[in-house]
Write an enzyme that holds these catalytic residues in place. Structure first.
Site, PDB file in Angstrom:
ATOM      1  N   ASN A  56       0.808  -1.230   0.000  1.00  0.00           N
ATOM      2  CA  ASN A  56       0.000   0.000   0.000  1.00  0.00           C
ATOM      3  C   ASN A  56       0.836   1.273   0.000  1.00  0.00           C
ATOM      4  O   ASN A  56       0.365   2.326  -0.441  1.00  0.00           O
ATOM      5  CB  ASN A  56      -0.996   0.001   1.165  1.00  0.00           C
ATOM      6  CG  ASN A  56      -0.332  -0.141   2.513  1.00  0.00           C
ATOM      7  OD1 ASN A  56       0.793  -0.615   2.632  1.00  0.00           O
ATOM      8  ND2 ASN A  56      -1.038   0.253   3.553  1.00  0.00           N
ATOM      9  N   PRO A  58      10.096  -6.809  -1.380  1.00  0.00           N
ATOM     10  CA  PRO A  58       8.882  -6.009  -1.550  1.00  0.00           C
ATOM     11  C   PRO A  58       7.667  -6.904  -1.714  1.00  0.00           C
ATOM     12  O   PRO A  58       7.782  -8.090  -2.027  1.00  0.00           O
ATOM     13  CB  PRO A  58       9.168  -5.227  -2.833  1.00  0.00           C
ATOM     14  CG  PRO A  58      10.089  -6.102  -3.616  1.00  0.00           C
ATOM     15  CD  PRO A  58      10.929  -6.833  -2.593  1.00  0.00           C
ATOM     16  N   GLU A 109       4.573  -8.711  -3.420  1.00  0.00           N
ATOM     17  CA  GLU A 109       4.516  -9.265  -4.774  1.00  0.00           C
ATOM     18  C   GLU A 109       3.676  -8.407  -5.711  1.00  0.00           C
ATOM     19  O   GLU A 109       3.880  -8.436  -6.931  1.00  0.00           O
ATOM     20  CB  GLU A 109       3.958 -10.695  -4.734  1.00  0.00           C
ATOM     21  CG  GLU A 109       2.576 -10.830  -4.139  1.00  0.00           C
ATOM     22  CD  GLU A 109       2.588 -11.036  -2.633  1.00  0.00           C
ATOM     23  OE1 GLU A 109       1.525 -11.396  -2.087  1.00  0.00           O
ATOM     24  OE2 GLU A 109       3.645 -10.832  -2.002  1.00  0.00           O
ATOM     25  N   THR A 138       0.569 -12.509   9.653  1.00  0.00           N
ATOM     26  CA  THR A 138       1.889 -12.772   9.073  1.00  0.00           C
ATOM     27  C   THR A 138       2.992 -12.403  10.051  1.00  0.00           C
ATOM     28  O   THR A 138       4.005 -13.102  10.161  1.00  0.00           O
ATOM     29  CB  THR A 138       2.056 -11.989   7.763  1.00  0.00           C
ATOM     30  OG1 THR A 138       1.037 -12.377   6.842  1.00  0.00           O
ATOM     31  CG2 THR A 138       3.424 -12.253   7.136  1.00  0.00           C
ATOM     32  N   GLU A 183       5.349  -3.392  12.368  1.00  0.00           N
ATOM     33  CA  GLU A 183       4.174  -2.522  12.323  1.00  0.00           C
ATOM     34  C   GLU A 183       3.070  -3.349  11.695  1.00  0.00           C
ATOM     35  O   GLU A 183       3.098  -3.636  10.499  1.00  0.00           O
ATOM     36  CB  GLU A 183       4.474  -1.254  11.524  1.00  0.00           C
ATOM     37  CG  GLU A 183       3.357  -0.246  11.559  1.00  0.00           C
ATOM     38  CD  GLU A 183       2.672  -0.108  10.218  1.00  0.00           C
ATOM     39  OE1 GLU A 183       1.466  -0.480  10.149  1.00  0.00           O
ATOM     40  OE2 GLU A 183       3.303   0.341   9.262  1.00  0.00           O
ATOM     41  N   CYS A 221      -2.790   1.391   6.922  1.00  0.00           N
ATOM     42  CA  CYS A 221      -2.863   0.740   8.232  1.00  0.00           C
ATOM     43  C   CYS A 221      -3.396   1.676   9.305  1.00  0.00           C
ATOM     44  O   CYS A 221      -3.878   1.216  10.344  1.00  0.00           O
ATOM     45  CB  CYS A 221      -1.492   0.204   8.620  1.00  0.00           C
ATOM     46  SG  CYS A 221      -0.191   1.444   8.498  1.00  0.00           S
ATOM     47  N   GLU A 230       9.161   3.484  14.122  1.00  0.00           N
ATOM     48  CA  GLU A 230       9.834   3.905  12.892  1.00  0.00           C
ATOM     49  C   GLU A 230       9.714   5.411  12.751  1.00  0.00           C
ATOM     50  O   GLU A 230       8.822   6.035  13.318  1.00  0.00           O
ATOM     51  CB  GLU A 230       9.234   3.193  11.682  1.00  0.00           C
ATOM     52  CG  GLU A 230       9.481   1.705  11.703  1.00  0.00           C
ATOM     53  CD  GLU A 230       8.993   0.996  10.457  1.00  0.00           C
ATOM     54  OE1 GLU A 230       9.593  -0.040  10.109  1.00  0.00           O
ATOM     55  OE2 GLU A 230       8.018   1.455   9.832  1.00  0.00           O
TER      56      GLU A 230
END
Length: 513
Positions: free
Chosen positions: A183, A207, A209, A266, A284, A318, A491
């Site tokens: 995103n 990165p 897919e 994940t 994150e 997010c 971050e």
């Protein structure tokens, strides 16, 4: 159908769309610099082909943009080895030298901002205005961390005895695996990589897919900036090969650090992989952001905040607001004004069209998820105020629901799409109980003009980031991250660089004073 050809150093993908919504029945060209449209892996400063390729698709049309090398565990291992080899040289560069190279990379991104934005729009689907905004945001992390590189300070501590000195040194952790989502295919890389490279770490980027082209374009510009071979590596792969590549990047003993942005499910898998060698991890993960509007709020400002917070990237961020809680005294006015704003300000279309504000969702699975949430809510009594329909392909109408309750699917799981479900509440305590009921806690928003309420609610919201009378909170200078099952670590900001540093205690004894 589509065709790709070169013209004066530009890669031009021409597509003519038939049988699609009227907004897409037109001629579309992706015109970017041939240097930036890279399709092979980038390992140790070289462009590397894999045994097979996978297609990158325009989510608006389903048309193929390019075929990209489908890396497996061999290429991932080669990238890790290259990064480990380069680390022993890169960490010995002075902070000033690393700073200068990151600044050159930042300058090159700004020079090629429009082409890079076109790649984002092509593979991610977001409107060009937003893609340009992402590139500005993306570049800002390289600028910020180029400056922070020279501000990594240790400490000298007063010792307990006169014959010794106590020092704390900060040193890079080593090779970092960087696993990023689709995103924000550029900004999620620079936010991590900028910090890592600034302190002397080297990286292997995997990165998403769906969006590898942006990562590979950044690799090309890293070469032009003079980043040494092996410091920045990119291994794209298909969805089929992602589990094996991800496992290698999280278990290889040469990797010291994992940074991941993506779903909570994940993230838990990667944490299990990391546990075997006790790697440093920052994550994150998923959000389910509440957006609370109190009776004391400025309703017009709350509506404007809801629009920017929810509909950026068609609701696919997010930190997008997901659960809208509106106090009973201003509930009807808020619904009415929000519906009008949606009518006036939102326009669906291909992201390359200058008037488009809402592009497609990333794929048909994403659209089906939103469609199912709407159907579930309506079946339980929710009322569709605006939208509610799925269009062809992965397009969804921006949708506003009223008469929503907390049992509905849209209130229990993250949407990642252009859906606003509104719950009416009566008291501050009730709103906070609903907002904090989620197992995740990334971002939260609320609108109020009561200063006492502002302090109470901001402190009691169980999230890592709070927007008070503001719907767009992301900033390079601010710490980005969540609590509960939304992840660990931060971050951006001055704290983002700490994720890539170890603190070494040095006791220097035997001194004669």
């Amino acid at each position: 159908m589509g065709s790709l050809y070169l013209s004066r150093g530009r890669c031009i993908l021409r597509q003519v769309f038939f049988g699609l919504p009227s907004m897409l029945q037109r001629h579309y060209s992706l015109d970017v610099s041939a240097q930036l449209l890279r399709t092979r892996a980038f390992i140790e400063g070289r462009w590397v082909s894999a045994a097979s390729t996978f297609p990158v698709l325009d989510p608006a049309t389903g048309e193929e943009i390019a075929k990209v090398s489908d890396c497996g565990t061999k290429e991932a291992q080669d990238a890790v080895n290259a990064a480990y080899k380069a680390f022993h040289l890169w960490k010995n560069h002075t902070a000033k030298e690393r700073s200068i190279l990151l600044r050159k990379w930042f300058d090159l991104i700004n020079q090629h901002k429009e082409d890079l934005a076109k790649l984002i729009t092509a593979e991610c689907g977001k409107p060009m205005k937003e893609s340009i905004g992402e590139m500005t945001y993306s570049a800002s992390f390289l600028e910020w961390f180029s400056e922070e590189a020279r501000r990594v300070y240790g400490d000298i501590i007063a010792p307990p005895a006169k014959d010794r000195k106590i020092l704390l040194l900060k040193q890079p952790v080593g090779v970092a695996s960087i696993i990023t989502p689709w995103n924000f295919p550029s900004a999620m890389i620079t936010r991590k990589v900028g910090a890592a490279l600034a302190v002397g770490c080297t990286v292997v980027v995997k990165p998403a897919e769906d969006t590898p082209l942006s990562a590979l374009a950044l690799a090309e510009l890293s070469v032009q900036a003079g980043i040494p071979p092996g410091v920045f590596n990119v291994v794209p792969c298909s969805r089929a090969k992602t589990p094996a590549v991800g496992e290698l990047l999280c278990t290889d003993p040469l990797v010291a650090k994992i940074s991941f942005t993506g779903s909570t499910a994940t993230g838990k898998i990667l944490l299990r992989h990391a546990a075997g060698t006790v790697k440093r991890v920052s994550m994150e993960l998923g959000g389910h952001a509440p957006f609370i509007v109190f009776d004391s709020a400025d309703v017009d400002k709350a509506v404007a905040g809801a629009m920017v917070s929810k509909f950026r990237n068609s609701g696919q961020t997010c930190v997008c607001s997901n659960r809208f809680l509106v106090q009973s005294g201003i509930h009807d006015a808020f619904i009415q004004k929000l519906a009008k704003a949606m009518d006036d300000e939102l326009k669906l279309g291909h992201g390359s069209e200058p008037t488009t504000t809402q592009g497609p969702l990333i794929n048909t699975r994403a659209a089906e998820k939103v469609e199912n949430q709407i159907a579930d809510a309506v079946a339980q009594g929710a009322v569709i105020v605006r939208g509610g329909k799925r269009l062809e392909g992965s397009f969804m109408q921006p949708t506003l629901l009223s008469s929503v309750n907390t049992d509905m699917l849209c209130m229990r799981e993250e949407t990642f799409g252009p859906l606003i479900p509104v719950v009416k509440f009566n008291t501050e305590e009730e709103a906070l109980a609903i907002a904090n009921a989620s197992p995740v806690g990334l971002a939260g928003y609320f609108y109020s003009r009561d200063i006492s309420q502002i302090w109470r609610v901001a402190e009691q919201m169980e999230v890592g980031m709070v927007g008070v009378n503001e719907g767009l909170i992301s900033a390079t200078e601010g710490s980005f991250g969540g609590i509960k099952q939304s992840g660990m670590g931060r971050e951006g900001s001055k704290y983002g660089i700490d994720e890539y540093l170890e603190i070494k205690y040095m006791c220097l004894g035997g001194l004669s004073l």
